[in-house]
Design a protein around this motif. Sequence first.
Motif, PDB file in Angstrom:
ATOM      1  N   GLY A  34       0.838  -1.211   0.000  1.00  0.00           N
ATOM      2  CA  GLY A  34       0.000   0.000   0.000  1.00  0.00           C
ATOM      3  C   GLY A  34       0.870   1.258   0.000  1.00  0.00           C
ATOM      4  O   GLY A  34       0.613   2.204  -0.754  1.00  0.00           O
ATOM      5  N   PHE A  37       2.455   1.746  -3.430  1.00  0.00           N
ATOM      6  CA  PHE A  37       1.489   2.278  -4.406  1.00  0.00           C
ATOM      7  C   PHE A  37       1.210   3.760  -4.126  1.00  0.00           C
ATOM      8  O   PHE A  37       1.163   4.577  -5.047  1.00  0.00           O
ATOM      9  CB  PHE A  37       0.178   1.497  -4.367  1.00  0.00           C
ATOM     10  N   TYR A  54      -7.814   1.673  -8.635  1.00  0.00           N
ATOM     11  CA  TYR A  54      -8.001   0.579  -7.675  1.00  0.00           C
ATOM     12  C   TYR A  54      -7.949   1.116  -6.250  1.00  0.00           C
ATOM     13  O   TYR A  54      -8.780   0.779  -5.413  1.00  0.00           O
ATOM     14  CB  TYR A  54      -6.917  -0.489  -7.849  1.00  0.00           C
ATOM     15  N   VAL A  61      -5.322  -4.125  -6.485  1.00  0.00           N
ATOM     16  CA  VAL A  61      -4.521  -3.964  -7.701  1.00  0.00           C
ATOM     17  C   VAL A  61      -4.310  -5.383  -8.250  1.00  0.00           C
ATOM     18  O   VAL A  61      -4.147  -6.321  -7.466  1.00  0.00           O
ATOM     19  CB  VAL A  61      -3.163  -3.292  -7.330  1.00  0.00           C
ATOM     20  N   ARG A  90      -2.327 -10.794  -0.457  1.00  0.00           N
ATOM     21  CA  ARG A  90      -3.702 -10.444  -0.150  1.00  0.00           C
ATOM     22  C   ARG A  90      -4.700 -11.287  -0.933  1.00  0.00           C
ATOM     23  O   ARG A  90      -5.885 -10.977  -0.934  1.00  0.00           O
ATOM     24  CB  ARG A  90      -3.919  -8.980  -0.534  1.00  0.00           C
ATOM     25  N   ASP A 167      -9.101   6.737   1.001  1.00  0.00           N
ATOM     26  CA  ASP A 167      -9.772   5.436   1.059  1.00  0.00           C
ATOM     27  C   ASP A 167     -10.132   5.025   2.492  1.00  0.00           C
ATOM     28  O   ASP A 167     -10.563   3.914   2.721  1.00  0.00           O
ATOM     29  CB  ASP A 167      -8.959   4.347   0.336  1.00  0.00           C
ATOM     30  N   ARG A 176     -13.406  -2.154   1.071  1.00  0.00           N
ATOM     31  CA  ARG A 176     -12.135  -2.781   1.443  1.00  0.00           C
ATOM     32  C   ARG A 176     -12.366  -3.937   2.416  1.00  0.00           C
ATOM     33  O   ARG A 176     -11.672  -4.950   2.352  1.00  0.00           O
ATOM     34  CB  ARG A 176     -11.190  -1.734   2.050  1.00  0.00           C
TER      35      ARG A 176
HETATM   36  P1  AMP Z   1      -3.215  -0.672   2.382  1.00  0.00           P
HETATM   37  O1  AMP Z   1      -2.514   0.583   2.728  1.00  0.00           O
HETATM   38  O2  AMP Z   1      -2.396  -1.906   2.657  1.00  0.00           O
HETATM   39  O3  AMP Z   1      -4.594  -0.758   3.001  1.00  0.00           O
HETATM   40  O4  AMP Z   1      -3.420  -0.655   0.793  1.00  0.00           O
HETATM   41  C1  AMP Z   1      -4.131   0.369   0.144  1.00  0.00           C
HETATM   42  C2  AMP Z   1      -4.626  -0.101  -1.214  1.00  0.00           C
HETATM   43  O5  AMP Z   1      -3.514  -0.498  -2.030  1.00  0.00           O
HETATM   44  C3  AMP Z   1      -5.539  -1.309  -1.189  1.00  0.00           C
HETATM   45  O6  AMP Z   1      -6.883  -0.968  -0.914  1.00  0.00           O
HETATM   46  C4  AMP Z   1      -5.345  -1.850  -2.611  1.00  0.00           C
HETATM   47  O7  AMP Z   1      -6.045  -1.061  -3.558  1.00  0.00           O
HETATM   48  C5  AMP Z   1      -3.863  -1.616  -2.833  1.00  0.00           C
HETATM   49  N1  AMP Z   1      -3.048  -2.761  -2.360  1.00  0.00           N
HETATM   50  C6  AMP Z   1      -2.172  -2.781  -1.323  1.00  0.00           C
HETATM   51  N2  AMP Z   1      -1.603  -3.987  -1.192  1.00  0.00           N
HETATM   52  C7  AMP Z   1      -2.141  -4.776  -2.167  1.00  0.00           C
HETATM   53  C8  AMP Z   1      -1.978  -6.133  -2.557  1.00  0.00           C
HETATM   54  N3  AMP Z   1      -1.143  -6.970  -1.903  1.00  0.00           N
HETATM   55  N4  AMP Z   1      -2.687  -6.572  -3.623  1.00  0.00           N
HETATM   56  C9  AMP Z   1      -3.507  -5.760  -4.314  1.00  0.00           C
HETATM   57  N5  AMP Z   1      -3.744  -4.478  -3.983  1.00  0.00           N
HETATM   58  C10 AMP Z   1      -3.053  -3.976  -2.922  1.00  0.00           C
END
Ligand code: AMP
Length: 227
Positions: A34, A37, A54, A61, A90, A167, A176
């Motif tokens: 995350g 990204f 996404y 993703v 994930r 988000d 989520r």
């Molecule tokens: P997080 O900060 O871990 O909640 O991630 C934020 C967003 O990044 C998620 O809601 C997804 O859109 C994307 N994301 C993060 N990690 C993954 C992953 N392992 N696979 C797919 N999408 C991811």
Amino acid sequence: MGLRIIMLGAPGAGKGTQAQKLAAAYHLPQISTGDIFRKHLREGTELGKQVQGYLQSGALVPDELTCAIVADRLQAPDCANGYILDGFPRSQAQAESLDRLLQERNEKIDAVIEIDVPDAEIIERLSTRRSCPVCGAVYNLKFGPFPHEDEKCDRPNCGSHLVQRDDDREETIRERLKVYQQTTRPIREYYEKKGLLMSIPASRLGVEALFSKIEAMLAQAGASRSS
Ligand code: AMP
């Protein structure tokens, strides 16, 4: 040797905060997909443009893209002695892809730490979560870690005004959580069968109390801090 840990848990369960503390205690890199990204989004890179939709909708993703990013990150020299994977894998496909990668690298995962928090509490936690738009540090106004100064980032030379992540708003949170229950949570069984799953009930636990539990479980499993 080395220590390789996967952090599993719903968005807002506290895995990022705990991953960061483990990374500091064990001198290992925290690899948050995350965060990777979001950094690309902030910097407006090609990858950032590809993943924007996404992240905004709370969808995952695509696996292929995510796995390629992780494989690339693990090549860096700081991953030689282990790493804390935060938010990856994930999905079942990502877990299997990670296994192939580990095999190629002649490595194995030591523990999968699942932070288990009920959905109702997750929604509460995410609505009080704040993050720094400049350095990405994460706080929680109700559950901690608390910023020292009202809604300002504590990190040295930062001090930016904290914001709610796009988000972390109610509609995206529900999406989520749905994605977590449908696609991510099932991989706990994959790791349970391998004997790697350490599940920690974390409802209403503060940051330090949860960290003590994680450390105790890791110590029991034979992991020790390197100094
Ligand atoms: P997080 O900060 O871990 O909640 O991630 C934020 C967003 O990044 C998620 O809601 C997804 O859109 C994307 N994301 C993060 N990690 C993954 C992953 N392992 N696979 C797919 N999408 C991811």
